[in-house]
Design a protein around this motif. Sequence first.
Motif, PDB file in Angstrom:
ATOM      1  N   THR A 218      21.298   5.655   9.485  1.00 13.85           N
ATOM      2  CA  THR A 218      22.738   5.442   9.606  1.00 13.85           C
ATOM      3  C   THR A 218      23.318   6.486  10.553  1.00 13.85           C
ATOM      4  OG1 THR A 218      22.758   4.718   7.306  1.00 13.85           O
ATOM      5  CG2 THR A 218      24.896   5.253   8.276  1.00 13.85           C
ATOM      6  N   ILE A 219      24.234   6.022  11.400  1.00 10.65           N
ATOM      7  CA  ILE A 219      24.999   6.949  12.248  1.00 10.65           C
ATOM      8  C   ILE A 219      26.403   6.973  11.667  1.00 10.65           C
ATOM      9  CG2 ILE A 219      25.954   7.353  14.544  1.00 10.65           C
ATOM     10  CD1 ILE A 219      23.612   5.827  15.712  1.00 10.65           C
ATOM     11  N   LEU A 220      26.869   8.154  11.304  1.00 13.33           N
ATOM     12  CA  LEU A 220      28.183   8.249  10.661  1.00 13.33           C
ATOM     13  C   LEU A 220      29.135   9.102  11.492  1.00 13.33           C
ATOM     14  CD1 LEU A 220      29.691   7.669   7.833  1.00 13.33           C
ATOM     15  CD2 LEU A 220      29.211  10.080   7.421  1.00 13.33           C
ATOM     16  N   TYR A 221      30.305   8.548  11.710  1.00 15.06           N
ATOM     17  CA  TYR A 221      31.364   9.340  12.336  1.00 15.06           C
ATOM     18  C   TYR A 221      32.484   9.470  11.321  1.00 15.06           C
ATOM     19  CZ  TYR A 221      34.953  11.019  15.483  1.00 15.06           C
ATOM     20  OH  TYR A 221      35.927  11.789  16.057  1.00 15.06           O
ATOM     21  N   GLN A 222      32.909  10.699  11.074  1.00 14.32           N
ATOM     22  CA  GLN A 222      33.976  10.905  10.083  1.00 14.32           C
ATOM     23  C   GLN A 222      35.090  11.737  10.695  1.00 14.32           C
ATOM     24  OE1 GLN A 222      33.131  13.660   6.924  1.00 14.32           O
ATOM     25  NE2 GLN A 222      31.577  14.756   8.075  1.00 14.32           N
ATOM     26  N   ASP A 223      36.297  11.603  10.131  1.00 12.67           N
ATOM     27  CA  ASP A 223      37.375  12.482  10.585  1.00 12.67           C
ATOM     28  C   ASP A 223      37.159  13.873   9.971  1.00 12.67           C
ATOM     29  OD1 ASP A 223      38.270  12.334   7.971  1.00 12.67           O
ATOM     30  OD2 ASP A 223      39.875  10.920   8.378  1.00 12.67           O
ATOM     31  N   VAL A 239      29.263  18.406   2.744  1.00 16.02           N
ATOM     32  CA  VAL A 239      28.988  18.512   4.179  1.00 16.02           C
ATOM     33  C   VAL A 239      30.251  18.974   4.921  1.00 16.02           C
ATOM     34  CG1 VAL A 239      28.358  17.193   6.254  1.00 16.02           C
ATOM     35  CG2 VAL A 239      27.234  16.697   4.064  1.00 16.02           C
ATOM     36  N   ILE A 240      30.117  20.067   5.688  1.00 12.91           N
ATOM     37  CA  ILE A 240      31.256  20.564   6.471  1.00 12.91           C
ATOM     38  C   ILE A 240      31.393  19.688   7.718  1.00 12.91           C
ATOM     39  CG2 ILE A 240      32.195  22.548   7.744  1.00 12.91           C
ATOM     40  CD1 ILE A 240      30.483  24.361   5.900  1.00 12.91           C
ATOM     41  N   PRO A 241      32.568  19.060   7.925  1.00  7.28           N
ATOM     42  CA  PRO A 241      32.713  18.195   9.103  1.00  7.28           C
ATOM     43  C   PRO A 241      32.665  18.981  10.415  1.00  7.28           C
ATOM     44  CG  PRO A 241      34.541  17.871   7.549  1.00  7.28           C
ATOM     45  CD  PRO A 241      33.794  19.099   7.107  1.00  7.28           C
ATOM     46  N   ASN A 242      32.125  18.355  11.444  1.00  9.38           N
ATOM     47  CA  ASN A 242      32.065  18.949  12.782  1.00  9.38           C
ATOM     48  C   ASN A 242      32.562  17.879  13.766  1.00  9.38           C
ATOM     49  OD1 ASN A 242      31.227  19.575  15.377  1.00  9.38           O
ATOM     50  ND2 ASN A 242      29.239  20.376  14.751  1.00  9.38           N
ATOM     51  N   PRO A 243      33.697  18.143  14.434  1.00  2.00           N
ATOM     52  CA  PRO A 243      34.318  17.095  15.271  1.00  2.00           C
ATOM     53  C   PRO A 243      33.437  16.634  16.437  1.00  2.00           C
ATOM     54  CG  PRO A 243      35.445  19.220  15.554  1.00  2.00           C
ATOM     55  CD  PRO A 243      34.479  19.398  14.432  1.00  2.00           C
ATOM     56  N   GLN A 244      32.498  17.491  16.878  1.00  2.00           N
ATOM     57  CA  GLN A 244      31.672  17.120  18.038  1.00  2.00           C
ATOM     58  C   GLN A 244      30.457  16.263  17.647  1.00  2.00           C
ATOM     59  OE1 GLN A 244      33.088  17.995  20.719  1.00  2.00           O
ATOM     60  NE2 GLN A 244      34.454  19.387  19.633  1.00  2.00           N
ATOM     61  N   SER A 245      30.133  16.263  16.374  1.00  3.92           N
ATOM     62  CA  SER A 245      28.825  15.689  16.043  1.00  3.92           C
ATOM     63  C   SER A 245      28.906  14.360  15.309  1.00  3.92           C
ATOM     64  CB  SER A 245      28.025  16.683  15.204  1.00  3.92           C
ATOM     65  OG  SER A 245      28.545  16.748  13.909  1.00  3.92           O
ATOM     66  N   LEU A 246      27.809  13.665  15.360  1.00  5.31           N
ATOM     67  CA  LEU A 246      27.622  12.466  14.554  1.00  5.31           C
ATOM     68  C   LEU A 246      26.607  12.822  13.484  1.00  5.31           C
ATOM     69  CD1 LEU A 246      27.177   9.817  17.399  1.00  5.31           C
ATOM     70  CD2 LEU A 246      29.140   9.992  15.856  1.00  5.31           C
ATOM     71  N   ILE A 247      26.802  12.283  12.302  1.00  2.00           N
ATOM     72  CA  ILE A 247      25.834  12.549  11.227  1.00  2.00           C
ATOM     73  C   ILE A 247      24.806  11.423  11.218  1.00  2.00           C
ATOM     74  CG2 ILE A 247      25.579  12.669   8.699  1.00  2.00           C
ATOM     75  CD1 ILE A 247      28.311  14.039   8.646  1.00  2.00           C
ATOM     76  N   ILE A 248      23.549  11.810  11.107  1.00  2.00           N
ATOM     77  CA  ILE A 248      22.469  10.822  11.009  1.00  2.00           C
ATOM     78  C   ILE A 248      21.845  10.969   9.627  1.00  2.00           C
ATOM     79  CG2 ILE A 248      20.303   9.981  12.050  1.00  2.00           C
ATOM     80  CD1 ILE A 248      22.694  10.148  14.072  1.00  2.00           C
ATOM     81  N   ASN A 249      21.698   9.855   8.919  1.00  2.00           N
ATOM     82  CA  ASN A 249      20.931   9.962   7.678  1.00  2.00           C
ATOM     83  C   ASN A 249      19.856   8.890   7.607  1.00  2.00           C
ATOM     84  OD1 ASN A 249      23.615   8.498   6.750  1.00  2.00           O
ATOM     85  ND2 ASN A 249      22.062   7.948   5.221  1.00  2.00           N
ATOM     86  N   VAL A 280      33.298   5.860   9.870  1.00  2.00           N
ATOM     87  CA  VAL A 280      32.639   4.637  10.346  1.00  2.00           C
ATOM     88  C   VAL A 280      31.142   4.845  10.243  1.00  2.00           C
ATOM     89  CG1 VAL A 280      32.359   3.012  12.254  1.00  2.00           C
ATOM     90  CG2 VAL A 280      34.440   4.346  12.090  1.00  2.00           C
ATOM     91  N   ALA A 281      30.471   3.896   9.627  1.00  2.00           N
ATOM     92  CA  ALA A 281      29.010   3.997   9.508  1.00  2.00           C
ATOM     93  C   ALA A 281      28.375   2.844  10.291  1.00  2.00           C
ATOM     94  CB  ALA A 281      28.605   3.924   8.046  1.00  2.00           C
ATOM     95  N   PHE A 282      27.344   3.189  11.066  1.00  2.00           N
ATOM     96  CA  PHE A 282      26.553   2.177  11.784  1.00  2.00           C
ATOM     97  C   PHE A 282      25.199   2.112  11.090  1.00  2.00           C
ATOM     98  CE2 PHE A 282      23.352   0.927  14.831  1.00  2.00           C
ATOM     99  CZ  PHE A 282      23.952  -0.078  15.569  1.00  2.00           C
ATOM    100  N   PHE A 283      24.898   0.972  10.516  1.00  2.00           N
ATOM    101  CA  PHE A 283      23.637   0.820   9.766  1.00  2.00           C
ATOM    102  C   PHE A 283      22.602   0.134  10.655  1.00  2.00           C
ATOM    103  CE2 PHE A 283      27.103   0.745   6.643  1.00  2.00           C
ATOM    104  CZ  PHE A 283      26.722   1.796   5.817  1.00  2.00           C
ATOM    105  N   TYR A 284      21.549   0.856  10.965  1.00  2.00           N
ATOM    106  CA  TYR A 284      20.490   0.333  11.847  1.00  2.00           C
ATOM    107  C   TYR A 284      19.496  -0.465  11.001  1.00  2.00           C
ATOM    108  CZ  TYR A 284      16.989   0.541  15.627  1.00  2.00           C
ATOM    109  OH  TYR A 284      16.088   0.240  16.615  1.00  2.00           O
TER     110      TYR A 284
END
Length: 331
Positions: A218-223, A239-249, A280-284
């Motif tokens: 999953t690619i996750l983008y959060q505010d 999880v501490i949010p980071n505006p530059q990054s996308l989270i992958i799980n 927003v989550a993108f499920f591969y």
Amino acid sequence: MSIDPPFQEACNALFKGSLVRAKDEKLVRVEECELPLIDMNCLTLGHKDREKCMKQMAQAASEWGFFQVVNHGISQGVLQSLICEQIKVFHEPLSKKTKENFLNLPSNSYRWGNPDATCLRQFSWSEALHISLADISRMDGYKTTLRSTIEAFAGTAATLSQNLAEILAQNLGVKSNYFRQYCAPYTSYLRMNRYPPCPFSSDQVYGLMPHTDSDFLTILYQDQIGGLQLKKHGRWLAVIPNPQSLIINIGDLFQVFSNNVYKSMEHRVLAPQRVERFSVAFFYCPSYDAVIQSYGKPTMYRKFSFREYKQQIQKDVQATGDKVGVSRFLL
Ligand SMILES: O=C(O)CCC(=O)C(=O)O
Ligand SMILES: [Fe+2]
């Protein structure tokens, strides 16, 4: 006209006692963590840097099941427009969102709460739009900015997930064109989430109930609001949010594919108290006919199709409100 679904009524129906209003959320706060950070630029440098970066990724996938990536190729502009479009669409009146054919998407694309919940811990104080990539092109014409933004995000997210999946597979020593063959861009899907402020204590009502994702990754983008937590060694970490990054799980399918080397970790979202949160989550995902198998010896799981997996999950959730997941397929 209300934009919010009747969350409170749904919670009351599941919980016959009186719900506790949140007073001091610090009391239920868990330890915070920064996810392992991978700079994807390193993949474009020399052989040594590339190898090092791939190893870091594989290590994070097996220790955490989660990592974050920067220089991932999805522009900040697209990500910010995505959140703006999301705010607009979720701020439509509830009567519009729940209408058949909303955005010209299949029925059940808009969801809230959890219709299968049998108790409060299975409830989610959030609403979501599920959009299969195959359906984006048919989305309503008058919402062209929503459609074009989703298209731009989904296109790049599909490329990024294939890239990540191939790197993770290569790390296992599996050189295959599996992902190119079975994960066509239209087999994946997106979920846009909105978490409205929740007046109840977060140890009673979740923004999103604990779960694992039923995909490869999953690619996750959060505010920047925060609220995502993952379970590591039996402990929840925020999880501490980071505006530059996308989270992958890592999702369930990669756990099976890697024969348990990579972990599909349980995660949840605490509902915010005073502000709304978006992600927003993108499920591969592969096609329904794709066969999921373990690479590694001795093999821990039997082979199964993605269709079989989805059907089993649905059966379990309808019976008990809970997903059983990959353990159903252990040998
Ligand atoms: O909103 C989040 O941060 C997580 C969402 C999530 O886990 C999901 O949509 O599966
Ligand atoms: Fe998830």
